[in-house]
Design a protein around this motif. Structure first.
Motif, PDB file in Angstrom:
ATOM      1  N   UNK A   1      36.442  43.960  37.901  1.00 28.12           N
ATOM      2  CA  UNK A   1      37.427  44.650  38.732  1.00 28.12           C
ATOM      3  C   UNK A   1      36.855  46.014  39.094  1.00 28.12           C
ATOM      4  N   UNK A   2      36.658  46.235  40.389  1.00 31.96           N
ATOM      5  CA  UNK A   2      36.169  47.520  40.877  1.00 31.96           C
ATOM      6  C   UNK A   2      37.274  48.212  41.659  1.00 31.96           C
ATOM      7  N   UNK A   3      37.322  49.538  41.536  1.00 34.97           N
ATOM      8  CA  UNK A   3      38.309  50.329  42.265  1.00 34.97           C
ATOM      9  C   UNK A   3      37.580  51.386  43.085  1.00 34.97           C
ATOM     10  N   UNK A   4      38.016  51.536  44.344  1.00 35.94           N
ATOM     11  CA  UNK A   4      37.505  52.583  45.223  1.00 35.94           C
ATOM     12  C   UNK A   4      38.498  53.733  45.195  1.00 35.94           C
ATOM     13  N   UNK A   5      38.041  54.894  44.761  1.00 29.83           N
ATOM     14  CA  UNK A   5      38.887  56.085  44.650  1.00 29.83           C
ATOM     15  C   UNK A   5      38.459  57.143  45.655  1.00 29.83           C
TER      16      UNK A   5
ATOM     17  N   UNK B   1      44.893  57.439  37.163  1.00 34.79           N
ATOM     18  CA  UNK B   1      45.030  56.986  35.781  1.00 34.79           C
ATOM     19  C   UNK B   1      45.163  55.469  35.676  1.00 34.79           C
ATOM     20  N   UNK B   2      45.880  54.845  36.598  1.00 36.39           N
ATOM     21  CA  UNK B   2      45.940  53.380  36.600  1.00 36.39           C
ATOM     22  C   UNK B   2      44.568  52.800  36.942  1.00 36.39           C
ATOM     23  N   UNK B   3      43.859  53.463  37.833  1.00 32.99           N
ATOM     24  CA  UNK B   3      42.508  53.011  38.165  1.00 32.99           C
ATOM     25  C   UNK B   3      41.615  53.052  36.935  1.00 32.99           C
ATOM     26  N   UNK B   4      41.674  54.145  36.196  1.00 36.62           N
ATOM     27  CA  UNK B   4      40.848  54.288  34.998  1.00 36.62           C
ATOM     28  C   UNK B   4      41.211  53.260  33.943  1.00 36.62           C
ATOM     29  N   UNK B   5      42.486  52.894  33.878  1.00 35.26           N
ATOM     30  CA  UNK B   5      42.924  51.931  32.867  1.00 35.26           C
ATOM     31  C   UNK B   5      42.514  50.506  33.204  1.00 35.26           C
ATOM     32  N   UNK B   6      42.581  50.137  34.488  1.00 35.30           N
ATOM     33  CA  UNK B   6      42.377  48.737  34.867  1.00 35.30           C
ATOM     34  C   UNK B   6      40.990  48.416  35.399  1.00 35.30           C
ATOM     35  N   UNK B   7      40.257  49.412  35.873  1.00 34.51           N
ATOM     36  CA  UNK B   7      38.958  49.140  36.487  1.00 34.51           C
ATOM     37  C   UNK B   7      37.862  48.946  35.447  1.00 34.51           C
ATOM     38  N   UNK B   8      36.966  48.016  35.731  1.00 31.57           N
ATOM     39  CA  UNK B   8      35.722  47.923  34.979  1.00 31.57           C
ATOM     40  C   UNK B   8      34.694  48.894  35.563  1.00 31.57           C
ATOM     41  N   UNK B   9      34.838  49.148  36.870  1.00 33.81           N
ATOM     42  CA  UNK B   9      33.857  49.956  37.581  1.00 33.81           C
ATOM     43  C   UNK B   9      34.569  50.739  38.676  1.00 33.81           C
TER      44      UNK B   9
ATOM     45  N   UNK C   1      29.937  59.186  43.437  1.00 27.40           N
ATOM     46  CA  UNK C   1      29.763  58.777  42.040  1.00 27.40           C
ATOM     47  C   UNK C   1      30.160  57.316  41.886  1.00 27.40           C
ATOM     48  N   UNK C   2      29.539  56.644  40.938  1.00 31.15           N
ATOM     49  CA  UNK C   2      29.927  55.276  40.601  1.00 31.15           C
ATOM     50  C   UNK C   2      29.576  55.014  39.145  1.00 31.15           C
ATOM     51  N   UNK C   3      30.331  54.104  38.537  1.00 30.35           N
ATOM     52  CA  UNK C   3      30.084  53.760  37.145  1.00 30.35           C
ATOM     53  C   UNK C   3      31.374  53.321  36.482  1.00 30.35           C
ATOM     54  N   UNK C   4      31.339  53.177  35.174  1.00 33.34           N
ATOM     55  CA  UNK C   4      32.543  52.840  34.427  1.00 33.34           C
ATOM     56  C   UNK C   4      33.508  54.026  34.475  1.00 33.34           C
ATOM     57  N   UNK C   5      34.793  53.804  34.200  1.00 34.05           N
ATOM     58  CA  UNK C   5      35.736  54.928  34.211  1.00 34.05           C
ATOM     59  C   UNK C   5      35.301  56.087  33.322  1.00 34.05           C
ATOM     60  N   UNK C   6      34.774  55.798  32.137  1.00 28.09           N
ATOM     61  CA  UNK C   6      34.364  56.874  31.232  1.00 28.09           C
ATOM     62  C   UNK C   6      33.159  57.638  31.768  1.00 28.09           C
ATOM     63  N   UNK C   7      32.354  56.988  32.605  1.00 24.08           N
ATOM     64  CA  UNK C   7      31.203  57.651  33.203  1.00 24.08           C
ATOM     65  C   UNK C   7      31.576  58.493  34.414  1.00 24.08           C
ATOM     66  N   UNK C   8      32.623  58.089  35.121  1.00 24.91           N
ATOM     67  CA  UNK C   8      32.953  58.706  36.409  1.00 24.91           C
ATOM     68  C   UNK C   8      34.059  59.752  36.310  1.00 24.91           C
TER      69      UNK C   8
ATOM     70  N   UNK D   1      35.934  38.146  41.328  1.00 24.27           N
ATOM     71  CA  UNK D   1      35.487  39.513  41.573  1.00 24.27           C
ATOM     72  C   UNK D   1      36.543  40.213  42.420  1.00 24.27           C
ATOM     73  N   UNK D   2      37.097  41.308  41.919  1.00 22.43           N
ATOM     74  CA  UNK D   2      38.185  42.010  42.610  1.00 22.43           C
ATOM     75  C   UNK D   2      37.740  43.417  42.962  1.00 22.43           C
ATOM     76  N   UNK D   3      37.981  43.803  44.206  1.00 21.04           N
ATOM     77  CA  UNK D   3      37.719  45.165  44.667  1.00 21.04           C
ATOM     78  C   UNK D   3      39.009  45.706  45.257  1.00 21.04           C
ATOM     79  N   UNK D   4      39.498  46.829  44.708  1.00 25.76           N
ATOM     80  CA  UNK D   4      40.770  47.391  45.148  1.00 25.76           C
ATOM     81  C   UNK D   4      40.620  48.839  45.571  1.00 25.76           C
ATOM     82  N   UNK D   5      41.410  49.224  46.553  1.00 25.04           N
ATOM     83  CA  UNK D   5      41.644  50.634  46.844  1.00 25.04           C
ATOM     84  C   UNK D   5      42.944  51.016  46.150  1.00 25.04           C
ATOM     85  N   UNK D   6      42.897  52.033  45.288  1.00 22.67           N
ATOM     86  CA  UNK D   6      44.089  52.513  44.598  1.00 22.67           C
ATOM     87  C   UNK D   6      44.185  54.031  44.745  1.00 22.67           C
ATOM     88  N   UNK D   7      45.422  54.527  44.720  1.00 25.48           N
ATOM     89  CA  UNK D   7      45.639  55.972  44.773  1.00 25.48           C
ATOM     90  C   UNK D   7      45.772  56.589  43.384  1.00 25.48           C
ATOM     91  N   UNK D   8      46.364  55.856  42.460  1.00 25.50           N
ATOM     92  CA  UNK D   8      46.641  56.401  41.142  1.00 25.50           C
ATOM     93  C   UNK D   8      45.372  56.439  40.297  1.00 25.50           C
TER      94      UNK D   8
END
Length: 271
Positions: A34-38, A204-212, A223-230, A195-202
């Motif tokens: 699951x990837x999120x575009x922020x 904190x929800x992005x950090x909780x649910x995204x793998x990348x 920037x790109x990477x895991x939530x803890x990296x980004x 494989x899921x790619x989402x645009x999200x606004x939130x």
């Protein structure tokens, strides 16, 4: 199921009406994740998703699927691999839920042919996954916002693609529905390898649910990477222009952003 389709963005520049929005974007979508575009409003998130989905042709660069240019695929073939749920889908007037979900089966239908047994099974499975089987005969315009969003996602699921793109699937939903939708998408990813790619606004929800996470600023990938990296104070300042503190989410352990409001800044100055 283990879907191994490789989707890559190679030095894309794109925009509308002569105005450049995306600038030399290069990235590879992690497979089975699951990837999120922020990014802040108008930074190019939706434009990037539309370009990946072949709704917008870039002025330079290319999108590749399994090493081949995405524009070389016949439309129906591509639609069996890659599905898109846009931000504001058009609602056919008076349509009932099952009929709308069945439209996701278009890539598998022959000319002038009705739904096959496989099509009906895919529709039933999509309704079940989204927990809306009991709504199959209801008109879409009778449903709540959260229910409608489940129906639209079910239509995308009925398309049975290995890659699913979603543009702000939780917009206008209260927090309960947001979490429910993201939980359902996580289940889909874990069970079917989608494989899921989402645009999200939130954030904190992005950090909780995204793998990348892919973070955009003014049309550039910063920037790109895991939530803890980004997710950190510097990145949030750069992307959103917001001062914050980042702590560990007490539930998930993912990064959790605490904005520092104007009063916090003033208090700090007066101390």
């Amino acid at each position: 199921m283990n879907n191994e389709h490789q989707l890559k963005v190679e030095h894309i520049t794109a925009g509308y009406d002569g105005r450049t929005i995306l600038k030399d974007i290069e990235l590879a979508i992690p497979v089975n994740k699951i990837s999120v575009i922020l990014g802040a409003n108008a930074c190019g998130k939706s434009t990037l998703l539309k370009t990946i989905a072949r709704l917008l042709k870039p002025s330079s660069g290319k999108i590749t699927l399994d090493g081949k240019g995405i524009w070389t695929f016949p439309s129906k073939h591509l639609a069996r691999v890659l599905g898109l749920l846009p931000q504001s889908p058009v609602v056919p007037e008076g349509i009932v839920v099952a009929d709308l979900v069945s439209r996701g089966r278009f890539p598998y239908q022959g000319l002038m042919k009705g739904l096959s047994r496989e099509d009906h099974a895919a529709v039933a499975e999509a309704l079940e996954i989204m927990g809306i089987t009991n709504l199959a005969d209801r008109r879409l315009d009778e449903l709540s916002g959260g229910q409608k969003q489940r129906v639209w996602i079910a239509m995308a699921l009925a398309q049975d693609t290995d890659i699913l793109l979603l543009d702000e699937p939780t917009t206008y939903l209260d927090i309960t529905y947001q979490v429910e939708i993201l939980d359902l998408l996580t289940d889909l990813n874990r069970k079917k390898g989608t494989t899921i790619v989402m645009v999200l606004h939130d954030i904190n929800l992005s950090a909780r649910y995204a793998d990348y996470i892919f973070a955009l600023r003014e049309g550039c990938l910063v920037s790109e990477g895991t939530p803890s990296e980004v997710i950190n104070e510097e990145l949030i300042k750069e992307v959103y222009g917001m001062n914050c503190s980042v702590i560990s989410d007490p539930v998930s352990g993912s990064p959790f952003v605490l904005p520092k409001g104007r009063h916090h800044v003033l208090d700090s100055c007066l101390a």
